[in-house]
Write an enzyme that holds these catalytic residues in place. Structure first.
Site, mmCIF file in Angstrom:
data_model
loop_
_atom_site.group_PDB
_atom_site.id
_atom_site.type_symbol
_atom_site.label_atom_id
_atom_site.label_comp_id
_atom_site.label_asym_id
_atom_site.label_seq_id
_atom_site.Cartn_x
_atom_site.Cartn_y
_atom_site.Cartn_z
ATOM 1 N N SER A 125 0.865 -0.959 -0.140
ATOM 2 C CA SER A 125 -0.332 0.510 0.331
ATOM 3 C C SER A 125 0.586 1.476 -0.265
ATOM 4 C CB SER A 125 -1.321 -0.060 1.203
ATOM 5 O OG SER A 125 -1.419 1.381 1.484
ATOM 6 N N TYR A 150 -2.614 -1.738 10.810
ATOM 7 C CA TYR A 150 -2.886 -1.781 9.270
ATOM 8 C C TYR A 150 -1.107 -1.208 9.052
ATOM 9 C CZ TYR A 150 -3.876 -1.561 4.812
ATOM 10 O OH TYR A 150 -4.126 -1.578 3.599
ATOM 11 N N LYS A 154 2.108 -3.749 6.000
ATOM 12 C CA LYS A 154 2.106 -3.662 4.896
ATOM 13 C C LYS A 154 3.882 -3.485 5.133
ATOM 14 C CE LYS A 154 -1.710 -4.405 3.165
ATOM 15 N NZ LYS A 154 -1.789 -5.839 2.613
HETATM 16 N N1 UFG Z 1 -13.364 10.818 3.120
HETATM 17 C C1 UFG Z 1 -13.726 11.460 3.414
HETATM 18 N N2 UFG Z 1 -15.399 10.836 3.829
HETATM 19 C C2 UFG Z 1 -16.317 9.661 4.129
HETATM 20 C C3 UFG Z 1 -14.387 8.671 4.239
HETATM 21 C C4 UFG Z 1 -13.154 9.543 3.491
HETATM 22 O O1 UFG Z 1 -13.985 12.596 3.593
HETATM 23 O O2 UFG Z 1 -16.495 9.779 4.807
HETATM 24 C C5 UFG Z 1 -12.037 11.298 3.181
HETATM 25 C C6 UFG Z 1 -10.836 10.535 3.607
HETATM 26 O O3 UFG Z 1 -10.417 11.876 4.344
HETATM 27 C C7 UFG Z 1 -9.732 10.744 2.086
HETATM 28 C C8 UFG Z 1 -10.185 10.707 1.681
HETATM 29 O O4 UFG Z 1 -11.957 10.832 1.276
HETATM 30 O O5 UFG Z 1 -9.183 11.785 2.165
HETATM 31 C C9 UFG Z 1 -9.859 8.869 0.910
HETATM 32 O O6 UFG Z 1 -10.455 8.169 2.176
HETATM 33 P P1 UFG Z 1 -10.131 6.879 1.752
HETATM 34 O O7 UFG Z 1 -10.923 6.018 3.505
HETATM 35 O O8 UFG Z 1 -11.157 6.120 0.821
HETATM 36 O O9 UFG Z 1 -8.840 6.412 1.839
HETATM 37 P P2 UFG Z 1 -7.454 6.245 2.734
HETATM 38 O O10 UFG Z 1 -6.845 7.242 1.449
HETATM 39 O O11 UFG Z 1 -7.683 7.098 3.923
HETATM 40 O O12 UFG Z 1 -7.109 5.515 2.773
HETATM 41 C C10 UFG Z 1 -6.617 3.880 1.689
HETATM 42 C C11 UFG Z 1 -6.568 3.213 1.620
HETATM 43 C C12 UFG Z 1 -5.843 1.925 2.928
HETATM 44 C C13 UFG Z 1 -4.661 2.781 3.234
HETATM 45 C C14 UFG Z 1 -4.122 4.242 3.308
HETATM 46 C C15 UFG Z 1 -2.937 4.462 3.459
HETATM 47 O O13 UFG Z 1 -8.367 2.189 2.168
HETATM 48 O O14 UFG Z 1 -6.429 0.710 3.304
HETATM 49 O O15 UFG Z 1 -5.044 4.973 1.822
HETATM 50 O O16 UFG Z 1 -2.459 4.092 1.823
HETATM 51 F F1 UFG Z 1 -4.124 2.624 4.631
#
Ligand code: UFG
Length: 335
Positions: A125, A150, A154
């Site tokens: 990741s 998590y 990785k």
């Molecule tokens: N977000 C919102 N509202 C929500 C959900 C997410 O505004 O309800 C925002 C988050 O703050 C972030 C973006 O949307 O800015 C993406 O969020 P995600 O949760 O979809 O994805 P992340 O980038 O946080 O997480 C992903 C993977 C994880 C991994 C992480 C870091 O899902 O497995 O990237 O690499 F660990």
């Protein structure tokens, strides 16, 4: 015909990869413990490709079962997806993550070594980079302390694989995924919604479908184009194809080191608001949203430099954000 073991092959990314493997003429055998998916995904895969993959319901925590599997099946390579992936849950249940993601990895690698199976693809990741100092992120960017158990699994997984590749005949490629989204064009397989979505796209889709009232956007005071956080969203079908490219590289002996790392993203960053706007454009559906506080542990921006994957794997993401979001919506409608 080369035979490939896909662990977690009935999961979100696993199932899409099984379809692409079969399309490329590989024989697939799936191991899954059905902890985060259902058995009917096997029939869905079969209805897309016309070929039913072999399936063994095995929990990789069962060392004896893993041993038996490798005695019985003679495989040419392993694509290892099976792992727990909820960042928030991992903070509250760290031992579950170390057992599910690390213990199981060591069991699979041990059997590979003992049975002279040398080709291994690992789901890593972009989380290993944390908030990178420079964007876009290249593979040589330093890894940062993990934000969650998590993320730690990785980072540790990569170390375990690299060490094993130094001491044995193991040849490995770790693919560092950016943000996988979307679903197969048939809408037969996709990300199964279990509980309240933690990730952005499932939440957006369920809000548009009326299952959730309102999307909370976590922060609009980041130093980005519009203040909302930026990520590199990659279509899961493009991501699945990256695994085939990585596998072919190992099987053809084209790897330049025993353990290699590749960023798998589109190379383009999109803000949360851009995602919402693109979704509305792609589907004609309205997404209610409100701005709330930042989410703990979130970084400002991450997107990939994909030159290495483009040049070395001969792989490039082809599907854009709009296509990916439209496929996610079609999948939701099909539920
Ligand atoms: N977000 C919102 N509202 C929500 C959900 C997410 O505004 O309800 C925002 C988050 O703050 C972030 C973006 O949307 O800015 C993406 O969020 P995600 O949760 O979809 O994805 P992340 O980038 O946080 O997480 C992903 C993977 C994880 C991994 C992480 C870091 O899902 O497995 O990237 O690499 F660990």
């Amino acid at each position: 015909m080369k035979k490939i073991l896909v662990t977690g092959g009935l999961g979100y990314i696993g199932s899409h990869t099984v379809v692409e493997l079969q399309n490329e003429g590989y024989e697939v055998v799936i191991i899954d413990n059905l902890s985060n998916t259902t058995i009917d995904v096997l029939d869905k895969i079969t209805s897309i490709t016309g070929i039913k993959p072999a399936f063994e319901e095995i929990d990789l925590k069962n060392k004896e079962a893993v041993k038996h599997f490798f005695k019985y099946y003679d495989v040419d390579g392993v694509i290892h997806f099976a792992a727990s992936k909820a960042v928030g849950e991992s903070v509250h249940e760290p031992l579950k993550y170390y057992e599910n993601n690390i213990t199981t990895l060591t069991y699979v690698l041990q059997e590979m070594v003992d049975n002279s199976v040398s080709n291994f693809i690992f789901s890593s990741s972009c989380t290993v980079y944390g908030q990178a100092d420079e964007l876009p992120i290249t593979e040589s960017a330093p890894t940062k302390p993990a934000e969650s158990p998590y993320g730690a699994t990785k980072k540790m997984g990569e170390i375990i694989i690299e060490d094993t590749s130094k001491a044995t005949d193991l040849k490995a490629i770790a693919l560092r995924y950016f943000n996988p989204i979307g679903a197969h064009e048939t809408a037969k397989i996709g990300e199964l919604p279990i509980g309240v979505p933690q990730n952005l796209i499932p939440y957006v889709v369920q809000t548009a479908a009326g299952i959730r009232e309102c999307l909370s956007i976590f922060g609009d005071d980041y130093d980005t184009v519009d203040g909302t956080a930026v990520r590199d969203y990659i279509h899961v079908v493009d991501l699945a194809k990256a695994h085939i490219a990585a596998l072919n590289r190992l099987l053809n002996g084209e790897n330049k080191a025993n353990c290699e790392y590749f960023n798998i993203g589109t190379g383009t960053g999109s803000s949360v608001l851009e995602v919402v706007n693109t979704f509305e454009k792609a589907t004609g559906k309205k997404v209610n949203y409100k701005i709330v506080d930042r989410r703990e542990g979130d970084i400002t921006a991450a997107y990939a430099n994909t030159d290495l994957a483009n040049n070395e794997l001969g792989w490039k993401a082809k599907l854009n954000l709009e296509t990916a979001l439209a496929s996610a919506w079609k999948w939701q409608e099909n539920q």
